[in-house]
Design a protein around this motif. Structure first.
Motif, PDB file in Angstrom:
ATOM      1  N   GLY A 170       0.753  -1.048  -0.131  1.00 52.42           N
ATOM      2  CA  GLY A 170       0.148   0.035   0.081  1.00 52.42           C
ATOM      3  C   GLY A 170       0.776   1.301   0.025  1.00 52.42           C
ATOM      4  N   ALA A 171       1.827   1.143   0.679  1.00 53.51           N
ATOM      5  CA  ALA A 171       2.832   2.484   0.793  1.00 53.51           C
ATOM      6  C   ALA A 171       3.685   2.789  -0.506  1.00 53.51           C
ATOM      7  CB  ALA A 171       3.962   2.166   1.791  1.00 53.51           C
ATOM      8  N   VAL A 172       3.833   1.667  -1.394  1.00 50.27           N
ATOM      9  CA  VAL A 172       4.393   1.792  -2.879  1.00 50.27           C
ATOM     10  C   VAL A 172       3.310   2.485  -3.569  1.00 50.27           C
ATOM     11  CG1 VAL A 172       5.202   0.584  -4.614  1.00 50.27           C
ATOM     12  CG2 VAL A 172       6.133  -0.060  -2.326  1.00 50.27           C
ATOM     13  N   ALA A 173       2.035   1.995  -3.415  1.00 44.42           N
ATOM     14  CA  ALA A 173       1.012   2.589  -4.299  1.00 44.42           C
ATOM     15  C   ALA A 173       0.891   3.802  -3.924  1.00 44.42           C
ATOM     16  CB  ALA A 173      -0.104   1.782  -3.932  1.00 44.42           C
ATOM     17  N   ALA A 174       0.808   4.417  -2.724  1.00 46.12           N
ATOM     18  CA  ALA A 174       0.625   5.729  -2.344  1.00 46.12           C
ATOM     19  C   ALA A 174       1.936   6.530  -2.737  1.00 46.12           C
ATOM     20  CB  ALA A 174       0.701   5.846  -0.765  1.00 46.12           C
ATOM     21  N   ALA A 175       3.060   6.111  -2.828  1.00 42.15           N
ATOM     22  CA  ALA A 175       4.367   6.670  -3.073  1.00 42.15           C
ATOM     23  C   ALA A 175       4.159   7.004  -4.304  1.00 42.15           C
ATOM     24  CB  ALA A 175       5.412   5.808  -2.811  1.00 42.15           C
ATOM     25  N   MET A 176       3.487   5.940  -5.147  1.00 40.94           N
ATOM     26  CA  MET A 176       3.517   6.415  -6.768  1.00 40.94           C
ATOM     27  C   MET A 176       2.501   7.297  -7.187  1.00 40.94           C
ATOM     28  SD  MET A 176       3.261   2.308  -8.445  1.00 40.94           S
ATOM     29  CE  MET A 176       2.836   2.612  -9.903  1.00 40.94           C
ATOM     30  N   LEU A 177       1.163   7.294  -6.503  1.00 39.50           N
ATOM     31  CA  LEU A 177       0.427   8.506  -6.541  1.00 39.50           C
ATOM     32  C   LEU A 177       0.771   9.847  -5.936  1.00 39.50           C
ATOM     33  CD1 LEU A 177      -2.477   5.867  -5.609  1.00 39.50           C
ATOM     34  CD2 LEU A 177      -2.044   7.185  -8.107  1.00 39.50           C
ATOM     35  N   SER A 178       1.603   9.913  -5.065  1.00 40.28           N
ATOM     36  CA  SER A 178       2.147  10.916  -4.475  1.00 40.28           C
ATOM     37  C   SER A 178       3.244  11.727  -5.207  1.00 40.28           C
ATOM     38  CB  SER A 178       2.804  10.776  -3.220  1.00 40.28           C
ATOM     39  OG  SER A 178       1.819  10.425  -2.178  1.00 40.28           O
ATOM     40  N   GLY A 179       3.974  10.893  -6.416  1.00 39.41           N
ATOM     41  CA  GLY A 179       4.626  11.685  -7.132  1.00 39.41           C
ATOM     42  C   GLY A 179       6.242  11.293  -6.740  1.00 39.41           C
ATOM     43  N   LEU A 180       6.292  10.394  -5.886  1.00 41.64           N
ATOM     44  CA  LEU A 180       7.602  10.015  -5.371  1.00 41.64           C
ATOM     45  C   LEU A 180       8.447   9.333  -6.406  1.00 41.64           C
ATOM     46  CD1 LEU A 180       7.231   9.165  -1.710  1.00 41.64           C
ATOM     47  CD2 LEU A 180       7.751  11.044  -2.603  1.00 41.64           C
ATOM     48  N   ASP A 181       9.875   9.828  -6.722  1.00 42.18           N
ATOM     49  CA  ASP A 181      10.691   9.092  -7.352  1.00 42.18           C
ATOM     50  C   ASP A 181      11.246   7.834  -6.850  1.00 42.18           C
ATOM     51  OD1 ASP A 181      12.426   9.888  -5.565  1.00 42.18           O
ATOM     52  OD2 ASP A 181      13.617  11.285  -6.828  1.00 42.18           O
ATOM     53  N   ALA A 182      12.271   7.055  -7.520  1.00 38.34           N
ATOM     54  CA  ALA A 182      12.498   5.634  -7.019  1.00 38.34           C
ATOM     55  C   ALA A 182      13.489   5.888  -5.832  1.00 38.34           C
ATOM     56  CB  ALA A 182      13.641   5.220  -8.218  1.00 38.34           C
ATOM     57  N   ALA A 183      13.833   7.211  -5.461  1.00 40.61           N
ATOM     58  CA  ALA A 183      14.750   7.175  -4.027  1.00 40.61           C
ATOM     59  C   ALA A 183      13.670   7.317  -3.106  1.00 40.61           C
ATOM     60  CB  ALA A 183      15.628   8.175  -4.236  1.00 40.61           C
ATOM     61  N   GLY A 184      12.695   8.123  -3.455  1.00 38.22           N
ATOM     62  CA  GLY A 184      11.637   8.450  -2.376  1.00 38.22           C
ATOM     63  C   GLY A 184      11.048   7.126  -1.923  1.00 38.22           C
ATOM     64  N   THR A 185      10.740   6.384  -3.175  1.00 36.46           N
ATOM     65  CA  THR A 185       9.779   5.452  -2.847  1.00 36.46           C
ATOM     66  C   THR A 185      10.643   4.168  -2.004  1.00 36.46           C
ATOM     67  OG1 THR A 185       8.425   5.287  -5.002  1.00 36.46           O
ATOM     68  CG2 THR A 185       8.534   3.322  -4.098  1.00 36.46           C
ATOM     69  N   THR A 186      12.154   4.206  -2.255  1.00 37.32           N
ATOM     70  CA  THR A 186      12.933   3.533  -1.409  1.00 37.32           C
ATOM     71  C   THR A 186      12.692   3.635  -0.040  1.00 37.32           C
ATOM     72  OG1 THR A 186      14.455   2.916  -3.382  1.00 37.32           O
ATOM     73  CG2 THR A 186      15.186   2.388  -0.831  1.00 37.32           C
ATOM     74  N   HIS A 187      12.758   4.934   0.149  1.00 47.01           N
ATOM     75  CA  HIS A 187      12.747   5.319   1.424  1.00 47.01           C
ATOM     76  C   HIS A 187      11.218   5.266   2.339  1.00 47.01           C
ATOM     77  CE1 HIS A 187      16.380   7.212   1.906  1.00 47.01           C
ATOM     78  NE2 HIS A 187      16.203   8.124   1.068  1.00 47.01           N
ATOM     79  N   THR A 188      10.114   5.262   1.355  1.00 45.87           N
ATOM     80  CA  THR A 188       8.844   4.845   1.661  1.00 45.87           C
ATOM     81  C   THR A 188       8.719   3.490   2.298  1.00 45.87           C
ATOM     82  OG1 THR A 188       7.619   6.623   0.293  1.00 45.87           O
ATOM     83  CG2 THR A 188       6.415   4.644   0.972  1.00 45.87           C
ATOM     84  N   ILE A 189       9.463   2.565   1.539  1.00 44.43           N
ATOM     85  CA  ILE A 189       9.518   0.871   1.857  1.00 44.43           C
ATOM     86  C   ILE A 189      10.025   0.891   3.053  1.00 44.43           C
ATOM     87  CG2 ILE A 189      10.310  -1.224   1.295  1.00 44.43           C
ATOM     88  CD1 ILE A 189       9.960  -0.338  -1.912  1.00 44.43           C
ATOM     89  N   GLY A 190      11.271   1.626   3.216  1.00 43.46           N
ATOM     90  CA  GLY A 190      12.029   1.473   4.689  1.00 43.46           C
ATOM     91  C   GLY A 190      11.097   1.937   5.685  1.00 43.46           C
ATOM     92  N   ILE A 191      10.305   3.034   5.476  1.00 35.76           N
ATOM     93  CA  ILE A 191       9.738   3.452   6.629  1.00 35.76           C
ATOM     94  C   ILE A 191       8.361   2.608   7.085  1.00 35.76           C
ATOM     95  CG2 ILE A 191       8.065   5.614   7.492  1.00 35.76           C
ATOM     96  CD1 ILE A 191       9.739   7.258   5.244  1.00 35.76           C
ATOM     97  N   ALA A 192       7.800   2.040   5.763  1.00 39.01           N
ATOM     98  CA  ALA A 192       6.712   1.229   5.981  1.00 39.01           C
ATOM     99  C   ALA A 192       6.913  -0.156   6.830  1.00 39.01           C
ATOM    100  CB  ALA A 192       5.815   0.934   4.747  1.00 39.01           C
ATOM    101  N   ALA A 193       8.008  -0.547   6.540  1.00 37.84           N
ATOM    102  CA  ALA A 193       8.385  -1.884   7.103  1.00 37.84           C
ATOM    103  C   ALA A 193       8.480  -1.816   8.601  1.00 37.84           C
ATOM    104  CB  ALA A 193       9.757  -2.355   6.323  1.00 37.84           C
ATOM    105  N   SER A 194       8.589  -0.726   9.170  1.00 41.03           N
ATOM    106  CA  SER A 194       8.456  -0.469  10.732  1.00 41.03           C
ATOM    107  C   SER A 194       7.072  -0.415  11.084  1.00 41.03           C
ATOM    108  CB  SER A 194       9.329   0.762  11.144  1.00 41.03           C
ATOM    109  OG  SER A 194      10.916   0.704  10.822  1.00 41.03           O
ATOM    110  N   MET A 195       6.208  -0.324  10.236  1.00 44.77           N
ATOM    111  CA  MET A 195       4.822  -0.060  10.924  1.00 44.77           C
ATOM    112  C   MET A 195       3.869  -1.124  10.717  1.00 44.77           C
ATOM    113  SD  MET A 195       4.212   3.767   9.029  1.00 44.77           S
ATOM    114  CE  MET A 195       5.269   5.298   9.631  1.00 44.77           C
ATOM    115  N   GLY A 196       4.073  -2.084   9.873  1.00 44.75           N
ATOM    116  CA  GLY A 196       3.167  -3.316   9.550  1.00 44.75           C
ATOM    117  C   GLY A 196       3.236  -4.080  10.712  1.00 44.75           C
ATOM    118  N   SER A 197       2.071  -4.605  11.360  1.00 42.30           N
ATOM    119  CA  SER A 197       1.921  -5.560  12.296  1.00 42.30           C
ATOM    120  C   SER A 197       0.256  -6.381  12.165  1.00 42.30           C
ATOM    121  CB  SER A 197       1.991  -4.682  13.509  1.00 42.30           C
ATOM    122  OG  SER A 197       1.810  -5.406  14.743  1.00 42.30           O
ATOM    123  N   GLY A 198       0.110  -7.120  12.937  1.00 39.95           N
ATOM    124  CA  GLY A 198      -0.813  -8.077  13.215  1.00 39.95           C
ATOM    125  C   GLY A 198      -0.687  -9.456  13.441  1.00 39.95           C
ATOM    126  N   LEU A 199      -1.614  -9.713  14.690  1.00 33.26           N
ATOM    127  CA  LEU A 199      -1.555 -11.071  15.105  1.00 33.26           C
ATOM    128  C   LEU A 199      -2.920 -11.738  14.905  1.00 33.26           C
ATOM    129  CD1 LEU A 199       0.062 -10.235  18.529  1.00 33.26           C
ATOM    130  CD2 LEU A 199       1.048 -10.956  16.900  1.00 33.26           C
TER     131      LEU A 199
END
Length: 472
Positions: A170-199
Motif C-alpha cells: 500500500g505504501a508503494v502504491a501511495a508513493a506512486m500516486l504522491s509523485g515520489l521518485d525511485a529514491a523516495g519510494t525506497t525510503h517509503t518502503i524503509g519507513i513502512a516496514a517498521s509499521m506493519g503488524s497484526g496477530l
C-alpha cells in the motif's frame, strides 16, 4: 557497481510502472480488485469495527483530502485509508493470494484510493498503483512461504501477513500516486516496514481486532509515503537485512529471492483468488462440499454425523478450539468456523451459496444451525495436506441415519484460476454487497465507472457515488 537492495529494485519497478503504465490486461485486473474492495466495503458499513473506527477518525481533525465510503465529507488521506481499509477486510470477503495465504487488495486499494484523491491522480494512475501495490504485497507474502513446511511462516508464527506485507504494498502504491521518485519510494518502503503488524489469535479465540488490520495497514501506508515526501528516510536493506523485515518476522526460513524473480515480466496479480463467500477462505471448500450434499438431497434430518477433512494447518483456524467452533460466540466468529459454515450451507444459503445473512449474530445463534454444527467433527486429511496451500481443499462425509455415507471432495477453490468466478458471478457479488447502499442502477453505474477507470481523469465521478452525495 553496488548491487541494488530489494527495496531499491521494488522502487525502480514502481517508478517504471508510474512512468510508462502497466499493460491493459493488468489494469483491467486491477479494476476488478477495486470493484471487489468497494463492494466488500459498502457491505461492512454497519459492522462494530466500522463504528469504532468511524468514531476514532471523527475525533481526529485535519485537512479534507479523501473520501470515506458511506459518509459525506472528506478527511485526511491516512484517516480515510484507515476507515476504508477497515471496511475492506471487516467481512473477510477480500481476495486471497496462494500459497502465501494473504489478502493483498484490502490494504492496497484503500491506501491507493486515498492517495489518488489527495493528489489529484487520474484513473489510469490509480490502476497502475493498485496493480504494483498488490503485486509487491503478494511477492512479499511468497517470500514468507516455506515449501518444506507447506505453509506460510508468518501464519505459523501467528502473524497476519496481510497486514504486514500489505503495509508495504500500500505504501508503494501511495508513493506512486504522491509523485515520489525511485529514491523516495525506497525510503517509503524503509519507513513502512517498521509499521506493519497484526496477530492472528482473534481467529482462534475471539475479538474483532482483526477487522482493523487492513485499515491500519492502509493508514500506515499513506503515512509512510507522506513522511518520505517530507524527508524522513528508511534503510535500503529493510527487506533482506540482518534486522530487516523477513529476518524479524520469518527468520532464516524466508526466501528473499522470490520477491524480485522475473519482476515486471511475470505477474502474480492475475492469479489472486476472489472470494465467493464472506468468511474465512479456509472454510470455502467445506461450504462447496456441503452445497453439493444439499444438491444431492441430503437434509439435516437425515444426518447422524459429519466429518470435515481439511489440511492440518487449517484446523487451527476453523476447527480449534472445538467447542468454540461448534458454538461460535457471534456472527463474526462463525465466519472462522468449519462446523458452522458447513451447517449454514446445508440449512441456509443465499447469494452465491452462503452470504452475509448467514453471518449475523442471530444466524450464529440459531438452534438448528448449532445443532447441526455440533455434529461436525474436523479432522486432518492427508490428501488435503498434499494440496495445501496452493488450494484450500476439503472433504466432507455425511454419515446418515440409515447407515449409509455420502462424501464430497473439493480440491480446487471457486474464485481462482482453476475455477474462476464468471463476470456474472462477480457482478452478482457486487450487487448483493451493495444492495443496502446502492440501488440497482447505482450499483451498475459504479461498476461501469470502475471498469472504465483507465480512461477517467476525474475520480470524483466515482467517489461521489460512494460517499452518498451523488447516488441517484
Amino acid at each position: 557497481m553496488t548491487e541494488l537492495t530489494i527495496a531499491q529494485r521494488l522502487a525502480q519497478f514502481a517508478h517504471l510502472a508510474r512512468a510508462h503504465g502497466v499493460a491493459a490486461p493488468l489494469r483491467a485486473d486491477a479494476a476488478r480488485r477495486v470493484l471487489d474492495v468497494i463492494g466488500n466495503s459498502l457491505a461492512a458499513l454497519d459492522t462494530p469495527a466500522a463504528a469504532a473506527v468511524r468514531a476514532l477518525v471523527g475525533e481526529w481533525a485535519g485537512s479534507p483530502q479523501s473520501t470515506t465510503f458511506g459518509h459525506q465529507g472528506r478527511i485526511p488521506a491516512a484517516n480515510a485509508a484507515l476507515w476504508n481499509g477497515t471496511l475492506a477486510h471487516a467481512l473477510d470477503f477480500d481476495d486471497t493470494q496462494l500459497p502465501s495465504v494473504l489478502h493483498p487488495s484490502a490494504s492496497v486499494v484503500p491506501a491507493a484510493l486515498a492517495a489518488a484523491e489527495a493528489n489529484g491522480a487520474d484513473g489510469a494512475a490509480l490502476l497502475d498503483a493498485v496493480a504494483v501495490g498488490v503485486e509487491i504485497t503478494a511477492r512479499l507474502g511468497l517470500a514468507g512461504y516455506d515449501a518444506a513446511l507447506g505453509n506460510s511462516i508468518f501464519f505459523e508464527r501467528g502473524l497476519h501477513a496481510t497486514a504486514i506485507c500489505g503495509t508495504i504494498g500500500g505504501a508503494v502504491a501511495a508513493a506512486m500516486l504522491s509523485g515520489l521518485d525511485a529514491a523516495g519510494t525506497t525510503h517509503t518502503i524503509g519507513i513502512a516496514a517498521s509499521m506493519g503488524s497484526g496477530l492472528l489469535e482473534a481467529n482462534r479465540t475471539g475479538g474483532t481486532v482483526k477487522r482493523v488490520h487492513c485499515g491500519w495497514a492502509a493508514h500506515a501506508a499513506v503515512t509512510a509515503a507522506t513522511l518520505a515526501r517530507h524527508g524522513l528516510t528508511g534503510p535500503p536493506s529493510v527487506i533482506e537485512g540482518r534486522f530487516g523485515l523477513l529476518q524479524a518476522f520469518c527468520g532464516d526460513q524466508a526466501d528473499p529471492a522470490v520477491i524480485c524473480a522475473d519482476l515486471g515480466e511475470r505477474w502474480e496479480l492475475p492469479g489472486i483468488f476472489f472470494k465467493p463467500y464472506p468468511c474465512n477462505h479456509f472454510t470455502h471448500a467445506g461450504i462447496d462440499a456441503a452445497l453439493r450434499l444439499r444438491g444431492r438431497g441430503i437434509t439435516a434430518d437425515r444426518i447422524e454425523r459429519l466429518v470435515l477433512g481439511a489440511p492440518t494447518p487449517v484446523l487451527r483456524t476453523i476447527g480449534e478450539p472445538t467447542a468454540a467452533k461448534q458454538r461460535p460466540e457471534s456472527g463474526y466468529h462463525a465466519a472462522f468456523s468449519g462446523p458452522y459454515t458447513v451447517a449454514a450451507a446445508l440449512l441456509g444459503g443465499g447469494g452465491l451459496g452462503v452470504f452475509h445473512e448467514d453471518f449475523t449474530d442471530a444466524a450464529a445463534g440459531d438452534p438448528d444451525r448449532l445443532a447441526l454444527a455440533a455434529k461436525v467433527t474436523c479432522v486432518p486429511d492427508a490428501r488435503c495436506d498434499a494440496i495445501f496451500p496452493h488450494q484450500f481443499p476439503a472433504v466432507l462425509t455425511a454419515e446418515l441415519v440409515d447407515g449409509t455415507t455420502v462424501t464430497e471432495r473439493i480440491e480446487v477453490n471457486r474464485g481462482g484460476p482453476g475455477n474462476p468466478l464468471t463476470p456474472r458471478e462477480l457482478a452478482t457479488k457486487f450487487a448483493l454487497n451493495t444492495a443496502g447502499v446502492l440501488d440497482a442502477a447505482g450499483a451498475e453505474r459504479v461498476a461501469d465507472i470502475v471498469f472504465g477507470l483507465a480512461d477517467i481523469s476525474d475520480l470524483g465521478i466515482l467517489l461521489r457515488l460512494l460517499d452518498g452525495s451523488d447516488r441517484h
